[in-house]
Design a protein around this motif. Structure first.
Motif, PDB file in Angstrom:
ATOM      1  N   ILE A   1     -19.092 -36.621 -73.319  1.00 49.39           N
ATOM      2  CA  ILE A   1     -19.201 -35.324 -72.482  1.00 49.39           C
ATOM      3  C   ILE A   1     -20.662 -34.956 -72.053  1.00 49.39           C
ATOM      4  CG2 ILE A   1     -18.683 -32.742 -72.611  1.00 49.39           C
ATOM      5  CD1 ILE A   1     -16.185 -33.688 -74.466  1.00 49.39           C
ATOM      6  N   LEU A   2     -21.417 -35.004 -73.167  1.00 49.71           N
ATOM      7  CA  LEU A   2     -22.738 -34.646 -72.796  1.00 49.71           C
ATOM      8  C   LEU A   2     -23.344 -35.747 -71.872  1.00 49.71           C
ATOM      9  CD1 LEU A   2     -23.819 -33.832 -76.476  1.00 49.71           C
ATOM     10  CD2 LEU A   2     -23.452 -32.202 -74.715  1.00 49.71           C
ATOM     11  N   ASP A   3     -23.047 -36.759 -72.148  1.00 46.12           N
ATOM     12  CA  ASP A   3     -23.699 -37.831 -71.113  1.00 46.12           C
ATOM     13  C   ASP A   3     -23.434 -37.544 -69.594  1.00 46.12           C
ATOM     14  OD1 ASP A   3     -25.147 -39.388 -72.926  1.00 46.12           O
ATOM     15  OD2 ASP A   3     -23.593 -40.894 -73.387  1.00 46.12           O
ATOM     16  N   LYS A   4     -22.056 -37.306 -69.572  1.00 42.84           N
ATOM     17  CA  LYS A   4     -21.583 -37.071 -68.195  1.00 42.84           C
ATOM     18  C   LYS A   4     -22.394 -35.770 -67.531  1.00 42.84           C
ATOM     19  CE  LYS A   4     -17.228 -36.727 -65.347  1.00 42.84           C
ATOM     20  NZ  LYS A   4     -16.011 -36.706 -65.286  1.00 42.84           N
ATOM     21  N   GLY A   5     -22.130 -34.687 -68.371  1.00 39.47           N
ATOM     22  CA  GLY A   5     -22.920 -33.464 -67.868  1.00 39.47           C
ATOM     23  C   GLY A   5     -24.312 -33.536 -67.691  1.00 39.47           C
ATOM     24  N   PHE A   6     -25.156 -34.283 -68.561  1.00 35.21           N
ATOM     25  CA  PHE A   6     -26.496 -34.299 -68.390  1.00 35.21           C
ATOM     26  C   PHE A   6     -27.130 -35.227 -67.232  1.00 35.21           C
ATOM     27  CE2 PHE A   6     -27.458 -32.943 -72.906  1.00 35.21           C
ATOM     28  CZ  PHE A   6     -27.121 -31.700 -72.653  1.00 35.21           C
ATOM     29  N   SER A   7     -26.095 -36.339 -67.122  1.00 31.20           N
ATOM     30  CA  SER A   7     -26.504 -37.336 -65.936  1.00 31.20           C
ATOM     31  C   SER A   7     -26.174 -36.658 -64.621  1.00 31.20           C
ATOM     32  CB  SER A   7     -25.553 -38.651 -66.028  1.00 31.20           C
ATOM     33  OG  SER A   7     -24.350 -38.361 -65.875  1.00 31.20           O
ATOM     34  N   ARG A   8     -24.996 -35.981 -64.348  1.00 33.26           N
ATOM     35  CA  ARG A   8     -24.815 -35.157 -63.130  1.00 33.26           C
ATOM     36  C   ARG A   8     -25.876 -34.083 -63.027  1.00 33.26           C
ATOM     37  NH1 ARG A   8     -19.227 -35.290 -62.083  1.00 33.26           N
ATOM     38  NH2 ARG A   8     -19.750 -33.519 -60.374  1.00 33.26           N
ATOM     39  N   GLY A   9     -26.236 -33.489 -63.802  1.00 34.65           N
ATOM     40  CA  GLY A   9     -27.214 -32.541 -64.004  1.00 34.65           C
ATOM     41  C   GLY A   9     -28.667 -33.120 -63.409  1.00 34.65           C
ATOM     42  N   LYS A  10     -29.097 -34.222 -63.783  1.00 39.05           N
ATOM     43  CA  LYS A  10     -30.035 -34.971 -63.474  1.00 39.05           C
ATOM     44  C   LYS A  10     -29.957 -35.306 -62.034  1.00 39.05           C
ATOM     45  CE  LYS A  10     -33.293 -38.956 -64.449  1.00 39.05           C
ATOM     46  NZ  LYS A  10     -33.263 -39.478 -62.930  1.00 39.05           N
ATOM     47  N   LYS A  11     -29.108 -35.798 -61.354  1.00 36.99           N
ATOM     48  CA  LYS A  11     -28.743 -36.155 -60.146  1.00 36.99           C
ATOM     49  C   LYS A  11     -28.771 -35.113 -58.904  1.00 36.99           C
ATOM     50  CE  LYS A  11     -25.576 -40.012 -60.670  1.00 36.99           C
ATOM     51  NZ  LYS A  11     -23.925 -40.678 -60.480  1.00 36.99           N
ATOM     52  N   GLN A  12     -28.185 -33.794 -59.496  1.00 34.61           N
ATOM     53  CA  GLN A  12     -28.520 -32.638 -58.704  1.00 34.61           C
ATOM     54  C   GLN A  12     -30.151 -32.415 -58.598  1.00 34.61           C
ATOM     55  OE1 GLN A  12     -26.255 -31.034 -56.776  1.00 34.61           O
ATOM     56  NE2 GLN A  12     -25.235 -32.683 -57.149  1.00 34.61           N
ATOM     57  N   ALA A  13     -30.662 -32.373 -59.932  1.00 36.95           N
ATOM     58  CA  ALA A  13     -32.013 -32.139 -60.068  1.00 36.95           C
ATOM     59  C   ALA A  13     -32.773 -32.850 -59.124  1.00 36.95           C
ATOM     60  CB  ALA A  13     -32.747 -32.262 -61.474  1.00 36.95           C
ATOM     61  N   ASP A  14     -32.458 -34.448 -59.066  1.00 34.66           N
ATOM     62  CA  ASP A  14     -33.309 -35.281 -58.159  1.00 34.66           C
ATOM     63  C   ASP A  14     -33.297 -34.987 -56.670  1.00 34.66           C
ATOM     64  OD1 ASP A  14     -34.107 -36.522 -60.341  1.00 34.66           O
ATOM     65  OD2 ASP A  14     -32.756 -38.058 -60.590  1.00 34.66           O
ATOM     66  N   LEU A  15     -31.853 -34.404 -56.450  1.00 31.81           N
ATOM     67  CA  LEU A  15     -31.723 -33.917 -55.066  1.00 31.81           C
ATOM     68  C   LEU A  15     -32.370 -32.614 -54.477  1.00 31.81           C
ATOM     69  CD1 LEU A  15     -27.877 -34.356 -54.683  1.00 31.81           C
ATOM     70  CD2 LEU A  15     -29.586 -35.810 -53.589  1.00 31.81           C
ATOM     71  N   MET A  16     -32.920 -31.807 -55.460  1.00 28.33           N
ATOM     72  CA  MET A  16     -33.471 -30.630 -55.384  1.00 28.33           C
ATOM     73  C   MET A  16     -34.998 -31.033 -55.109  1.00 28.33           C
ATOM     74  SD  MET A  16     -31.740 -27.882 -55.299  1.00 28.33           S
ATOM     75  CE  MET A  16     -32.982 -26.592 -55.781  1.00 28.33           C
ATOM     76  N   ARG A  17     -35.489 -32.183 -55.606  1.00 25.12           N
ATOM     77  CA  ARG A  17     -36.767 -32.445 -55.448  1.00 25.12           C
ATOM     78  C   ARG A  17     -37.369 -32.731 -54.258  1.00 25.12           C
ATOM     79  NH1 ARG A  17     -38.620 -32.890 -60.775  1.00 25.12           N
ATOM     80  NH2 ARG A  17     -37.090 -33.954 -62.003  1.00 25.12           N
ATOM     81  N   SER A  18     -36.169 -33.336 -53.326  1.00 26.26           N
ATOM     82  CA  SER A  18     -36.518 -33.731 -51.911  1.00 26.26           C
ATOM     83  C   SER A  18     -36.488 -32.619 -50.910  1.00 26.26           C
ATOM     84  CB  SER A  18     -35.756 -34.833 -51.447  1.00 26.26           C
ATOM     85  OG  SER A  18     -34.516 -34.516 -51.510  1.00 26.26           O
ATOM     86  N   GLN A  19     -36.059 -31.302 -51.473  1.00 25.07           N
ATOM     87  CA  GLN A  19     -35.952 -30.112 -50.633  1.00 25.07           C
ATOM     88  C   GLN A  19     -37.309 -29.574 -50.385  1.00 25.07           C
ATOM     89  OE1 GLN A  19     -32.612 -27.688 -51.451  1.00 25.07           O
ATOM     90  NE2 GLN A  19     -31.283 -29.422 -51.567  1.00 25.07           N
ATOM     91  N   LYS A  20     -37.511 -29.057 -49.237  1.00 23.69           N
ATOM     92  CA  LYS A  20     -38.746 -28.124 -49.072  1.00 23.69           C
ATOM     93  C   LYS A  20     -38.628 -26.792 -49.638  1.00 23.69           C
ATOM     94  CE  LYS A  20     -40.251 -30.608 -44.947  1.00 23.69           C
ATOM     95  NZ  LYS A  20     -40.613 -30.574 -43.355  1.00 23.69           N
ATOM     96  N   ILE A  21     -39.249 -26.570 -50.776  1.00 28.42           N
ATOM     97  CA  ILE A  21     -39.204 -25.234 -51.500  1.00 28.42           C
ATOM     98  C   ILE A  21     -40.717 -24.965 -51.643  1.00 28.42           C
ATOM     99  CG2 ILE A  21     -38.329 -24.222 -53.537  1.00 28.42           C
ATOM    100  CD1 ILE A  21     -36.074 -26.374 -53.768  1.00 28.42           C
ATOM    101  N   PRO A  22     -40.982 -23.462 -51.614  1.00 29.86           N
ATOM    102  CA  PRO A  22     -42.484 -23.182 -52.320  1.00 29.86           C
ATOM    103  C   PRO A  22     -42.615 -23.793 -53.516  1.00 29.86           C
ATOM    104  CG  PRO A  22     -41.208 -21.446 -51.108  1.00 29.86           C
ATOM    105  CD  PRO A  22     -40.254 -22.640 -51.149  1.00 29.86           C
ATOM    106  N   LYS A  23     -43.999 -24.317 -53.834  1.00 32.13           N
ATOM    107  CA  LYS A  23     -44.392 -24.962 -55.031  1.00 32.13           C
ATOM    108  C   LYS A  23     -44.115 -23.954 -56.170  1.00 32.13           C
ATOM    109  CE  LYS A  23     -48.203 -27.703 -56.736  1.00 32.13           C
ATOM    110  NZ  LYS A  23     -49.548 -28.086 -56.679  1.00 32.13           N
ATOM    111  N   HIS A  24     -44.276 -22.731 -56.116  1.00 32.51           N
ATOM    112  CA  HIS A  24     -44.293 -22.067 -57.149  1.00 32.51           C
ATOM    113  C   HIS A  24     -42.654 -21.758 -57.822  1.00 32.51           C
ATOM    114  CE1 HIS A  24     -43.561 -19.097 -54.023  1.00 32.51           C
ATOM    115  NE2 HIS A  24     -43.125 -18.132 -54.800  1.00 32.51           N
TER     116      HIS A  24
END
Length: 340
Positions: A12-35
């Motif tokens: 359960i935790l592996d599935k939750g955390f791996s999906r969380g990481k994928k979503q976090a990685d997608l956010m990194r490519s978005q243009k968001i103010p640095k702060h």
């Protein structure tokens, strides 16, 4: 009862955390103010992880039907096989975990948004620690549900609209043989294991009426409170399903039990199930020399049939009795706890 595949806390935790990481990685490519970027990434990671874990818990909870909504036969079957209270406790623990994860999702999402971006990763790790702790606390409950899945996967499918005849008697008196004789040369028989034995269900049709015949595990001549789980399942079948009982005596006593003991069991069954008509079948008559000896065990000649199930003798007489059986209306359950 369809219980889905039950994951371990780690899964359960592996599935939750791996999906969380994928979503976090997608956010990194978005243009968001640095702060804001660090905060948005970690908030998405925590929220996604919580949602995936909650979805998994909810899918398990929702897939298990409410036990009170099931037919009393199934309620008792579940209680004897795995324990209704234990089942409710396990599902309650998953509900508890679902509620706590929902709180953590809100709490840590808000915490990450309120704090500086450089603190976001530390708060996310703190959230993951709390989430892990909650899921690990329900390990024994997940283990129990996995145990329940294994033990209930072959729960019998009962036709509650059919007229149901339960065959009862000591072990090795000829119950299975009789079931096959009544339901035809190629009966629809399925074995549903309880612990080491099971009940067999055969189906036939007579005069456009569906007949369901249940062969119970051998009942032993002892008080209900002393019966084991296999014997109790037979009692459950009798209590909730039987429109009539075919009680089989082994007239030859080659089953290893004296007629006195078999007669005592019959009297006990008649006392418990006083509303259900009982027919007395004296089986293995081809092995009996002294028929006079049987007279002391015949309470009602009209309800007594002398047969040899293995030879097919007397089956036509049994079928004539079956034609007279009417379905018992159980829409209003009689609460008779006398034997508990």
């Amino acid at each position: 009862m369809m219980i889905p595949t039950i994951p371990t806390p780690e899964e359960i935790l592996d599935k939750g955390f791996s999906r969380g990481k994928k979503q976090a990685d997608l956010m990194r490519s978005q243009k968001i103010p640095k702060h804001l970027k660090g905060k948005r990434i970690e908030e998405r990671r925590v929220v996604t992880s919580c949602q995936v874990i909650k979805d998994k818990l909810k899918s398990i909870i929702d897939s298990v039907p409410e036990i009170e909504s099931l037919h009393p036969f199934y309620q008792d079957y579940i209680d004897i096989t795995v324990g209704v209270d234990d089942m409710k406790q396990a599902l309650g623990a998953l509900n508890w975990a679902y509620g706590i994860i929902t709180q953590l999702e809100k709490e840590y999402g808000a915490k990450i948004r309120k704090n500086p971006s450089e603190r976001a990763t530390a708060i996310q790790k703190q959230a993951y620690g709390r989430i892990s702790s909650v899921i690990n606390k329900i390990k024994k409950d997940l283990d129990f549900l996995d145990f329940a899945k294994q033990n209930l996967r072959n729960m019998p499918t009962i036709d509650f609209d059919a007229t149901t005849i339960v065959i009862a008697g000591f072990p090795n008196v000829g119950k299975s043989t009789l079931l096959r004789q009544i339901t035809g040369a190629d009966p629809q028989v399925a074995n549903y294991p309880f612990t080491t034995k099971g009940i067999q269900i055969g189906h036939t049709e007579r005069h456009w009426k569906s007949i369901q015949i249940i062969d119970t595990p051998g009942l032993l001549d002892r008080p209900v409170l002393e019966m084991n789980d296999i014997e109790m399942n037979a009692i459950v079948a009798l209590e909730h399903l039987a429109d009539a009982i075919l009680f089989i005596f082994d007239a030859s006593e080659t089953c290893g039990f004296h007629l006195d003991n078999q007669y005592n069991l019959l009297k006990q069954i008649e006392k418990i199930f006083s509303e259900v008509p009982v027919f007395y079948l004296f089986n293995k008559m081809d092995l009996v020399e002294d028929r006079q000896y049987l007279n002391q065990y015949i309470d009602d000649e009209d309800k007594s049939i002398f047969i040899s199930a293995i030879e097919g003798e007397g089956i036509d007489l049994i079928n004539k009795k079956i034609d007279t059986i009417k379905k018992i209306d159980r829409t209003i359950e009689n609460e008779d706890d006398e034997y508990y």
